[in-house]
Scaffold this motif. Sequence first.
Motif, PDB file in Angstrom:
ATOM      1  N   ASP A 142       0.853  -1.188   0.000  1.00 42.73           N
ATOM      2  CA  ASP A 142       0.000   0.000   0.000  1.00 42.73           C
ATOM      3  C   ASP A 142       0.890   1.240   0.000  1.00 42.73           C
ATOM      4  O   ASP A 142       1.467   1.610   1.019  1.00 42.73           O
ATOM      5  N   HIS A 143       0.989   1.865  -1.156  1.00 33.99           N
ATOM      6  CA  HIS A 143       1.849   3.044  -1.312  1.00 33.99           C
ATOM      7  C   HIS A 143       1.309   4.278  -0.612  1.00 33.99           C
ATOM      8  O   HIS A 143       2.025   5.260  -0.463  1.00 33.99           O
ATOM      9  N   PHE A 144       0.063   4.238  -0.188  1.00 35.22           N
ATOM     10  CA  PHE A 144      -0.589   5.429   0.336  1.00 35.22           C
ATOM     11  C   PHE A 144      -0.905   5.349   1.822  1.00 35.22           C
ATOM     12  O   PHE A 144      -1.644   6.169   2.344  1.00 35.22           O
ATOM     13  N   SER A 145      -0.334   4.366   2.502  1.00 36.79           N
ATOM     14  CA  SER A 145      -0.547   4.213   3.935  1.00 36.79           C
ATOM     15  C   SER A 145       0.761   4.476   4.673  1.00 36.79           C
ATOM     16  O   SER A 145       1.827   4.067   4.222  1.00 36.79           O
ATOM     17  N   TYR A 146       0.644   5.142   5.798  1.00 39.48           N
ATOM     18  CA  TYR A 146       1.826   5.379   6.627  1.00 39.48           C
ATOM     19  C   TYR A 146       2.016   4.289   7.663  1.00 39.48           C
ATOM     20  O   TYR A 146       3.025   4.264   8.354  1.00 39.48           O
ATOM     21  N   THR A 147       1.035   3.401   7.785  1.00 37.68           N
ATOM     22  CA  THR A 147       1.116   2.377   8.826  1.00 37.68           C
ATOM     23  C   THR A 147       1.282   0.965   8.283  1.00 37.68           C
ATOM     24  O   THR A 147       1.652   0.074   9.033  1.00 37.68           O
ATOM     25  N   ASP A 148       1.018   0.753   7.006  1.00 41.49           N
ATOM     26  CA  ASP A 148       1.119  -0.585   6.414  1.00 41.49           C
ATOM     27  C   ASP A 148       2.460  -0.696   5.696  1.00 41.49           C
ATOM     28  O   ASP A 148       2.678  -0.063   4.658  1.00 41.49           O
ATOM     29  N   GLY A 179     -10.742  -8.221   1.030  1.00 44.30           N
ATOM     30  CA  GLY A 179      -9.715  -7.393   1.656  1.00 44.30           C
ATOM     31  C   GLY A 179      -8.432  -7.363   0.848  1.00 44.30           C
ATOM     32  O   GLY A 179      -7.802  -6.309   0.694  1.00 44.30           O
ATOM     33  N   ASN A 180      -8.048  -8.511   0.319  1.00 42.13           N
ATOM     34  CA  ASN A 180      -6.863  -8.564  -0.541  1.00 42.13           C
ATOM     35  C   ASN A 180      -7.096  -7.791  -1.835  1.00 42.13           C
ATOM     36  O   ASN A 180      -6.226  -7.073  -2.315  1.00 42.13           O
ATOM     37  N   MET A 181      -8.285  -7.949  -2.389  1.00 36.89           N
ATOM     38  CA  MET A 181      -8.605  -7.321  -3.679  1.00 36.89           C
ATOM     39  C   MET A 181      -8.627  -5.799  -3.588  1.00 36.89           C
ATOM     40  O   MET A 181      -8.515  -5.119  -4.599  1.00 36.89           O
ATOM     41  N   GLY A 182      -8.729  -5.257  -2.387  1.00 36.11           N
ATOM     42  CA  GLY A 182      -8.703  -3.808  -2.220  1.00 36.11           C
ATOM     43  C   GLY A 182      -7.398  -3.172  -2.663  1.00 36.11           C
ATOM     44  O   GLY A 182      -7.340  -1.962  -2.895  1.00 36.11           O
ATOM     45  N   TYR A 183      -6.355  -3.986  -2.802  1.00 33.94           N
ATOM     46  CA  TYR A 183      -5.055  -3.482  -3.250  1.00 33.94           C
ATOM     47  C   TYR A 183      -4.873  -3.593  -4.766  1.00 33.94           C
ATOM     48  O   TYR A 183      -3.828  -3.253  -5.291  1.00 33.94           O
ATOM     49  N   ASP A 185       3.480   1.390  -8.149  1.00 38.31           N
ATOM     50  CA  ASP A 185       4.469   0.312  -8.323  1.00 38.31           C
ATOM     51  C   ASP A 185       5.441   0.673  -9.436  1.00 38.31           C
ATOM     52  O   ASP A 185       6.666   0.559  -9.282  1.00 38.31           O
ATOM     53  N   PHE A 186       4.892   1.104 -10.567  1.00 36.71           N
ATOM     54  CA  PHE A 186       5.730   1.444 -11.723  1.00 36.71           C
ATOM     55  C   PHE A 186       6.669   2.605 -11.384  1.00 36.71           C
ATOM     56  O   PHE A 186       7.854   2.580 -11.724  1.00 36.71           O
ATOM     57  N   ALA A 187       6.139   3.616 -10.711  1.00 35.50           N
ATOM     58  CA  ALA A 187       6.959   4.775 -10.333  1.00 35.50           C
ATOM     59  C   ALA A 187       8.076   4.349  -9.389  1.00 35.50           C
ATOM     60  O   ALA A 187       9.225   4.796  -9.530  1.00 35.50           O
ATOM     61  N   ASP A 188       7.762   3.488  -8.441  1.00 33.91           N
ATOM     62  CA  ASP A 188       8.758   3.017  -7.477  1.00 33.91           C
ATOM     63  C   ASP A 188       9.874   2.243  -8.177  1.00 33.91           C
ATOM     64  O   ASP A 188      11.056   2.442  -7.895  1.00 33.91           O
ATOM     65  N   LEU A 189       9.497   1.371  -9.105  1.00 34.34           N
ATOM     66  CA  LEU A 189      10.488   0.602  -9.860  1.00 34.34           C
ATOM     67  C   LEU A 189      11.402   1.526 -10.660  1.00 34.34           C
ATOM     68  O   LEU A 189      12.630   1.404 -10.611  1.00 34.34           O
TER      69      LEU A 189
END
Length: 161
Positions: free
Chosen positions: A9-15, A90-94, A103-107
Amino acid sequence: MWYNDMRLDHFSYTDDRRFPLRWVWNMTFYKDGGPIFFYTGNEGDLDGFIAATGMIFDLAPNFNAAIIFAEHRFYGKTQPFGNASYANVGNMGYLTSEQALADFADLLWELKTPNNRYNFTFPASTPIISFGGSYGGMLSAWFRIKYPHLITGQVVFLSLI
């Protein structure tokens, strides 16, 4: 190749959970100063898109371009939760386009970071041209809008059958 440290989760500060994202690069035509041609992965296995996307391989020699394909999360071998990726909502929420673009930006950021884990660094000034068709074409266009500091331009193509 595998980017083994992709954030779930790129947009969470806790996950802080991570998963491996599959990607392929071809440096056959790359010369210093050339761009990166980046294929924004669609809803399918990476191998099929590599085999069906001849345009990138046709254009790369003319531009001295490196070619990079990234597999979209939840497709092909890029399963964030392994065999349980589709097991619950819950998994599909990602499984969102926003997470895939991050993901692409991070890579790509990793590949322009000195001393990265792949023993090759593209210069920070290397232009990136994203490619995609159908849903991948939408990802490519959104990528340019969402990350204009990373993406210099995009090529969107359609297959008319």
